[in-house]
Design an enzyme around this catalytic site. Structure first.
Site, short mmCIF file in Angstrom:
data_model
loop_
_atom_site.label_atom_id
_atom_site.label_comp_id
_atom_site.label_asym_id
_atom_site.label_seq_id
_atom_site.Cartn_x
_atom_site.Cartn_y
_atom_site.Cartn_z
N CYS A 658 43.33 42.15 44.60
CA CYS A 658 43.06 43.41 45.00
C CYS A 658 44.09 44.52 45.47
O CYS A 658 44.16 45.64 44.72
CB CYS A 658 41.77 43.83 45.86
SG CYS A 658 40.56 42.53 45.62
N HIS A 709 37.53 52.26 43.94
CA HIS A 709 37.30 52.82 45.15
C HIS A 709 36.95 54.37 45.28
O HIS A 709 36.52 54.71 46.29
CB HIS A 709 38.73 52.60 46.08
CG HIS A 709 39.03 51.09 46.06
ND1 HIS A 709 38.36 50.04 46.74
CD2 HIS A 709 40.18 50.47 45.46
CE1 HIS A 709 39.05 49.08 46.48
NE2 HIS A 709 40.09 49.10 45.77
N CYS A 741 39.03 46.36 40.17
CA CYS A 741 38.44 45.53 41.07
C CYS A 741 36.82 45.49 40.53
O CYS A 741 36.50 45.90 39.61
CB CYS A 741 38.48 45.71 42.51
SG CYS A 741 37.94 44.34 43.78
N1 GLN Z 1 34.92 38.89 41.13
C1 GLN Z 1 34.58 39.79 42.48
C2 GLN Z 1 34.06 41.16 41.94
O1 GLN Z 1 34.19 41.53 40.94
C3 GLN Z 1 36.00 40.06 42.88
C4 GLN Z 1 36.01 40.78 44.23
C5 GLN Z 1 37.17 41.14 44.92
O2 GLN Z 1 38.29 40.86 44.49
N2 GLN Z 1 36.99 41.23 46.21
O3 GLN Z 1 33.38 41.78 42.91
ZN ZN Z 2 39.55 43.04 43.77
#
Ligand code: GLN
Ligand code: ZN
Length: 774
Positions: A658, A709, A741
């Site tokens: 992330c 975010h 993410c």
């Molecule tokens: N596969 C997870 C999601 O999509 C990855 C989350 C993360 O990187 N914290 O929520």
């Molecule tokens: Zn992530």
């Protein structure tokens, strides 16, 4: 072993205690205040009652000197910013209008102003609010909170020691305020800050503090000579004052190294030092400098941040050695107990065998008291406790939970070959591209789709047994249908099932793996009013049955496009759990990796050609000291490869991380040997793409083009511009298009728009590329 009564003056103390209350009363009160259902007076009364209860509990357990000022309505670093008057310009009006609302505005932001940034407190999972400083920062002393809490404790009859974040750590944790040059060093403000600390110390002295603790955990990290000089100067200055209490400079989370002689030479009356495994080198370090004669030593022998019972005999050996190295030795946990849950005794559903091996804040306090008693009065005074401790440790060492022969045999049989794909990337990429037939700039997502209120309700209903497993399963399937059909319509190339069935990316797997245990009340503060309940890696890890296969298979049955299997990687499984202390972390990682490897292989067998193993915690778990990093990265990357190397060359392995700054682990990312990596990049304008390229990263990458975010939806032009930027660093054959993410915290309307835009942007940019030769 017997120790003669040698230290009649020995006291028991701790540095801090969980703030939330046994039933998270503080969370309810603070959130109630935010909602307007709890008044400020009622909030302050709840807070005061929690402090009273904590002091009473500590004193009743036998703690001689309780901490004060460690309590916080949100975060102790934010409290320190208030204490030194470091309120950012943008929050000043709010603070002046109302101190409490201003405080929460700094913590959480308001409609108009952004909050302070939040980041991890050293290598824990607690997050603090980063002080924002600049050359124009004017510090002013505000000792009100510290004085009030000390006064409360004293009025209740306690001997209390106020605990403050020390000036060096405070400045080293700060960052340049917005608009200030990025290379501004907050430590240059030290001379301005010290008089403010001196004023607070004088106020605390006047309010009755005999001792004040100044926490300097930043000194267990690698520090430059200039920083060490600053520490020496700070404590020389603070020590020189005449109207001050005695000073106890505390460090924790590791070895002091070159900072130890600096503190030993400082004109302060006491040092608190970590003597747990992380700080093991402090014992030889202290002996090496001839101890700290004339000073008080608070020995952190009980690990304050894990959940395991202490080894009393080992601690008594350490304490016995320390007696000769200081004027007086007191016993403590190694750090604030903030990082562990309240009490094992509250856990009714725990396997009683496992419960006997665990110690949370209450039990750790009891351990500290026992050891202090043994040190002061001789081991004869704690015979029963020592026998019980020995029996518990022995039962843990021989239990079939901690020693599963099948798991051990399998881990021992691991060879380098298990952690290596059968072909190199250059060979297997041909097979993968032939198999998957994806366009250039393929689009995908990171895994989760919005976790809607309906999904959370369904899970709550299942827990409350208002619906049965079959009904729950139907709801999840409905969600998967919707997620798949949306992605098909949007034109995404590699689909996901959406992770609707997952409460949390670690807990979901922990619940299904043997060797992990879950608590009912094991909440620890992550930040503010947010508490997490990390699962406990208690024993040898194995996977009784497949964990995700049926969901991925169901999703794949709905579409001809590839559906990506989605797993949490071994390092992240460790990082967001309480880990074992009875074997090296790398061994635990290897066990988890082998269990996940079976899942990866089963996904492949079930027809999954793309499998993603998320490792968002790879970087945050990096050891504090550079010298410890190579060893960590070696086992961490091996665990990832062990998880992912059992598949055919034409199965494509993805990973995801992330954070935006990862320059210092780019080699480790390379060593994962994943075929594709997705990373956060939208905010930093694709900087990670350049960093990967500069490193010569040879495989495929998807720097995120949608900042998840924020509720903002990026337009097509914006996403396309980011993609073109990505193409400057990474060639089209190796560039993926995805968000930063997972989408679980976002709402459906924004996700729909953002992903539609992302696909359109990918198509636009694709159309401008020279025709694909393959
Ligand atoms: N596969 C997870 C999601 O999509 C990855 C989350 C993360 O990187 N914290 O929520
Ligand atoms: Zn992530």
């Amino acid at each position: 072993m017997t120790t003669q009564p040698a230290a009649a003056a020995t006291r028991a103390t701790v540095f801090g205690y969980p703030r939330q209350g046994p039933n998270r009363e503080l969370k309810k009160a603070v959130e109630g205040y935010w909602k307007g259902t709890v008044t400020a007076d009622a909030l302050h009364e709840t807070a005061a009652e929690l402090r009273r209860a904590t002091w009473r509990r500590l004193a009743d357990t036998g703690i001689d000197e309780v901490p004060s000022g460690d309590f916080s309505l949100y975060d102790h670093v934010l409290d320190t910013s208030v204490m030194v008057g470091a309120v950012p310009e943008r929050h000043r009006a709010a603070v002046e209008a109302d101190a409490l609302d201003g405080y929460f505005a700094m913590a959480r932001g308001t409609r108009d102003v952004a909050p302070l940034e939040m980041t991890k407190w050293f290598d824990t999972n607690y997050h603090y609010l980063v002080p924002e400083l600049g050359p124009d920062t004017v510090f002013t002393a505000d000792s009100a909170k510290q004085v009030a809490e000390l006064t409360e404790a004293v009025a209740l009859g306690h001997t209390a020691r106020p605990v403050l974040v020390g000036p060096i750590t405070y400045l080293l944790l700060a960052k340049p305020a917005p608009g200030v040059a990025a290379d501004f060093e907050p430590l240059t403000l030290l001379d301005r800050l010290l008089p403010v600390y001196a004023e607070v110390l004088a106020d605390l002295r006047a309010a009755g503090a005999a001792w004040v603790q100044l926490d300097e955990p930043a000194l267990v990290e690698d520090r430059t000579p200039a920083e060490l000089n600053a520490a020496a100067r700070a404590y020389r200055d603070l020590g020189a004052a005449t109207d001050r209490p005695k000073l106890l400079v505390a460090s924790y989370f590791g070895r002091l190294g070159e900072a130890l002689p600096v503190l030993a030479a400082a004109p302060v009356e006491g040092l608190a030092i970590d003597f747990t495994e992380a700080g093991a080198a402090n014992l030889t370090g202290l002996a090496g400098i001839g101890g700290i004669p004339g000073k008080r030593l608070v020995a952190g022998v009980v690990n304050g941040r894990n959940v395991w019972i202490n080894d009393h005999e080992a601690s008594l050996v350490t304490l016995g050695i320390l007696l000769a190295l200081a004027d007086r030795v007191d016993v403590s946990a190694s750090c604030s107990l903030l990082h562990v849950p309240h009490a094992v005794a509250a856990e009714r559903d725990l396997d009683p065998q496992v419960a006997r091996w665990l110690a949370f804040a209450q039990e750790k306090t009891e351990e500290v008291v026992t050891l202090a008693c043994g040190l002061a009065r001789g081991t004869g005074a704690i015979t029963a406790q020592l026998a019980e401790n020995r029996a518990r440790l022995a039962s843990r060492a021989v239990s079939t939970l901690t020693r599963n022969p099948a798991v051990r045999a399998r881990t021992e049989a691991v060879t380098d070959n298990h952690a290596r794909r059968s072909q190199s990337y250059t060979e297997r990429v041909i097979a993968q591209h032939a198999h998957l037939r994806l366009p250039l700039l393929p689009t995908t997502t990171i895994g989760s789709f919005p976790q809607t209120a309906e999904l959370r309700t369904a899970r709550a209903e299942l827990r409350a047994r208002r619906i049965d497993a079959a009904a729950y399963e139907e709801r999840i399937k409905d969600e998967i249908r919707e997620v798949i059909s949306f992605q098909e319509k949007a034109g995404i190339d590699v689909l996901v099932h959406g992770e609707a069935e997952r409460n949390d990316m670690v807990q979901y797997f922990a619940e299904q793996l043997d060797g992990y245990v879950a608590t009912q009340h094991g909440w620890v503060q992550s930040y503010g009013t947010r508490y997490v309940r990390p699962p406990i890696l208690a024993g040898d890890i194995s996977r009784p049955e497949p964990m995700t296969v049926r969901w991925t298979r169901f999703a794949q049955s709905l579409t001809d496009k590839p559906v990506k299997g989605m797993l949490t990687g071994p390092v992240t499984m460790l990082a967001w759990s309480f880990v074992r202390d009875d074997q090296p972390l790398g061994d635990t990682a290897r066990q988890v990796a082998l269990a996940l490897r079976d899942e990866v292989n089963d996904l492949e067998t079930a027809g999954t050609s793309v499998i993603q193993v998320d490792e968002p915690a790879l970087r945050e778990t990096l050891p504090l000291r550079a010298a410890d990093r190579a060893e960590y990265l070696a086992w961490a990357t091996e665990a990832f490869r062990l998880t992912t190397s059992g598949v055919r060359p034409d199965t494509q392995i993805h990973t995801h991380m992330c954070y935006a700054e990862f320059g210092d682990i780019v080699q480790a990312i390379d060593d994962l040997d994943a075929d594709v990596i997705s990373l956060e990049a939208a905010r930093s304008h694709m900087q990670v793409a350049r960093e990967l390229a500069d490193h010569g990263y040879p495989r495929e990458a998807g720097p995120g083009v949608y900042d998840i975010h924020s509720p903002r939806v990026p337009g097509v032009a914006e996403a396309a511009a980011l993609l073109r930027k990505g193409l400057e660093a990474i060639p089209a054959e190796r560039l993926w298009v995805n968000p930063d993410c997972g989408l679980k915290t976002r709402g459906w309307p924004e996700v729909r728009d953002a992903l539609d835009n992302l696909v359109t942007a990918a198509r636009e940019v694709r159309a401008t590329l020279p025709p694909d030769e393959s």
